[in-house]
Design a protein around this motif. Sequence first.
Motif, short mmCIF file in Angstrom:
data_model
loop_
_atom_site.label_atom_id
_atom_site.label_comp_id
_atom_site.label_asym_id
_atom_site.label_seq_id
_atom_site.Cartn_x
_atom_site.Cartn_y
_atom_site.Cartn_z
N SER A 36 -56.13 64.39 -6.82
CA SER A 36 -55.87 64.07 -5.60
C SER A 36 -54.09 63.22 -6.09
N GLU A 37 -54.19 62.06 -7.29
CA GLU A 37 -53.35 61.76 -7.13
C GLU A 37 -51.74 62.06 -7.02
N GLU A 40 -50.78 63.70 -4.07
CA GLU A 40 -49.93 62.81 -3.06
C GLU A 40 -48.37 63.15 -3.52
N ARG A 43 -46.62 65.41 -2.20
CA ARG A 43 -46.38 65.46 -1.02
C ARG A 43 -45.38 64.47 -0.40
N ALA A 44 -45.34 63.77 -1.74
CA ALA A 44 -44.02 62.62 -1.97
C ALA A 44 -42.50 62.85 -1.70
N GLU A 71 -46.36 72.36 1.52
CA GLU A 71 -47.13 70.93 0.83
C GLU A 71 -48.01 70.83 2.78
N MET A 73 -49.66 68.26 5.49
CA MET A 73 -50.29 67.60 5.22
C MET A 73 -50.20 66.93 6.55
N THR A 77 -51.08 60.95 7.21
CA THR A 77 -50.60 61.08 5.65
C THR A 77 -49.36 60.54 4.58
N ILE A 81 -47.09 57.40 3.34
CA ILE A 81 -46.15 57.71 2.16
C ILE A 81 -45.25 56.99 2.39
#
Length: 143
Positions: A36-37, A40, A43-44, A71, A73, A77, A81
């Motif tokens: 999950s990290e 993310e 995604r960032a 990506e 999301m 979310t 971010i």
Amino acid sequence: MTELAAAGIPVTVTCRVLKLSRQPYYRWLANPITTSEVAEAYRANALFDAHQDDPEFGHRLLADEARDHGEAMADRTAWRIASTNGWFSAFGKPKRSKAHRPGPPVHDDFCAVNDEHGRTRHMFTAEAPNQLWLTDITEHSTA
């Protein structure tokens, strides 16, 4: 590190050469980065690329751009971010922090008087008309 340790080089020597301490390495080894990290982080990265291309976009349009690049999301979310990293729209303003203090007064304080103990007091009485103005009336519209 594990490959070097398997080749016979001690972890202590490897950490010393790489200028790392052993304790964080063993902490990371016991609890590596989760999926999950990693998701993310991707995604960032997609949001950052979209923000660099169009700084006028808000978080919803940034999320749409990230979805177009693969990506997916939720908008919430994307907002989390973007706000955590300080990526705001060029047209919106981030909120001020409470650390800012007001600046000095723009004019002298004509009501301030020092008393016999050295404390600053304010006297709001005038001895004659037009001697003490509490506000500058020229700044206000008088329609």
